[in-house]
Write an enzyme that holds these catalytic residues in place. Structure first.
Site, PDB file in Angstrom:
ATOM      1  N   CYS A  28       0.638  -1.472   0.315  1.00 38.98           N
ATOM      2  CA  CYS A  28       0.039  -0.012  -0.049  1.00 38.98           C
ATOM      3  C   CYS A  28       1.078   0.815  -0.090  1.00 38.98           C
ATOM      4  CB  CYS A  28      -0.667   0.103   1.576  1.00 38.98           C
ATOM      5  SG  CYS A  28      -2.091   1.529   1.060  1.00 38.98           S
ATOM      6  N   LYS A  55     -10.740  -8.486   6.699  1.00 39.10           N
ATOM      7  CA  LYS A  55      -9.755  -7.554   7.599  1.00 39.10           C
ATOM      8  C   LYS A  55     -10.993  -7.797   8.908  1.00 39.10           C
ATOM      9  CE  LYS A  55     -10.050  -3.399   5.082  1.00 39.10           C
ATOM     10  NZ  LYS A  55     -11.236  -2.394   4.510  1.00 39.10           N
ATOM     11  N   VAL A  68      -5.980   1.829   6.084  1.00 38.99           N
ATOM     12  CA  VAL A  68      -3.893   1.461   6.457  1.00 38.99           C
ATOM     13  C   VAL A  68      -3.385   2.650   5.909  1.00 38.99           C
ATOM     14  CG1 VAL A  68      -3.565  -1.248   7.350  1.00 38.99           C
ATOM     15  CG2 VAL A  68      -2.729  -0.333   4.978  1.00 38.99           C
ATOM     16  N   GLU A  81      -5.175   7.546   8.664  1.00 36.17           N
ATOM     17  CA  GLU A  81      -4.873   8.410   6.831  1.00 36.17           C
ATOM     18  C   GLU A  81      -3.300   8.573   7.228  1.00 36.17           C
ATOM     19  OE1 GLU A  81      -7.439   9.456   5.637  1.00 36.17           O
ATOM     20  OE2 GLU A  81      -9.604   8.594   5.998  1.00 36.17           O
ATOM     21  N   SER A  82      -2.604   8.850   6.101  1.00 35.23           N
ATOM     22  CA  SER A  82      -1.552   9.055   5.725  1.00 35.23           C
ATOM     23  C   SER A  82      -0.778  10.455   6.235  1.00 35.23           C
ATOM     24  CB  SER A  82      -1.099   8.374   4.404  1.00 35.23           C
ATOM     25  OG  SER A  82      -2.031   8.789   3.694  1.00 35.23           O
TER      26      SER A  82
END
Length: 237
Positions: A28, A55, A68, A81-82
């Protein structure tokens, strides 16, 4: 543990003392952002990979969105949230700061990230193109976006997007560039000299190297997703 946790798997125990836990998926690009920051800052961490098509219930209890990267602290605090997780890591762990100290420069990086997030879908359009799609047109759209990024970098007169050393915005942008060859569009960099120089310099960064997968691995993962319809999250293990 590298192999992903699917539904029915036992929940991991408490976060190890002195560590932070990252829920991730090996291929990802959004989760890769967090892994790059963790490595660049030398933060002790544990990675739990999640099967994103199946999941575990215990993961959805932590993050109902099922996304993720997700962070979990020793105190049981959960963030996701990245950009949020990466900003949090930079704020809580003061070593090797990645965000600028100047509020204006920090805001500029956040604005640049907003712009870049609108470029990201064009990478996926290319890699997801079907046989009856006009792939040449999709590649041309992506090239147009990369040319604009190249112009932005050119006006800065610096190697990286935040100056002459790597900062947060570079790590936020990198994961999709790592996949350019797997997308089949690495040649687009020939039309963007400043961006190509940035790409070459980023490729040599220790954190980028540590958090990368080979082009063949990315291609194999894409095939499992887009051709076979069965994402192989554990490919190569």
């Amino acid at each position: 543990m590298d192999k992903c946790f699917a539904n029915g798997s036992a929940a991991p125990g408490p976060v190890p003392k002195g560590h932070i836990r990252l829920f991730s998926m090996r291929f990802c690009p959004y989760a890769q952002r967090a892994r790059l920051v963790l490595h660049a800052k030398g933060i002790k961490h544990e990675i739990i990979n999640i099967h994103l098509k199946d999941k575990p219930d215990w993961f959805l209890e932590k993050n109902p969105l099922g996304l993720v990267p997700t962070l979990e602290t020793e105190a049981g605090e959960v963030l996701y949230e990245s950009p949020i997780t990466c900003d949090y890591l930079d704020e809580v762990y003061p070593q090797n700061k990645l965000l600028p100290q100047s509020p204006f420069e920090k805001a500029q990086q956040k604005m640049m990230l907003e712009h870049y997030n609108k470029v990201v879908p064009h990478f996926y359009k290319v890699v997801m193109a079907k046989e009856n799609d006009d792939k040449a047109a999709l590649v041309a759209e992506l090239k147009e976006k990369l040319v604009k990024l190249n112009e932005k970098l050119g006006t800065k007169k610096s190697v990286f997007f935040g100056g002459n050393s790597i900062t947060m915005i570079d790590y936020m942008m990198w994961p999709w560039f790592e996949r350019l060859e797997a997308y089949g569009v690495i040649d687009l960099l020939n039309s963007t000299p400043e961006l190509k120089h940035w790409y070459d310099c980023m490729s040599k960064d220790p954190s980028v190297i540590a958090c990368s997968h080979s082009t063949d691995s990315h291609k194999a993962f894409f095939k499992s997703v887009f051709t076979d319809g069965k994402p192989n999250y554990d490919y190569g293990l």
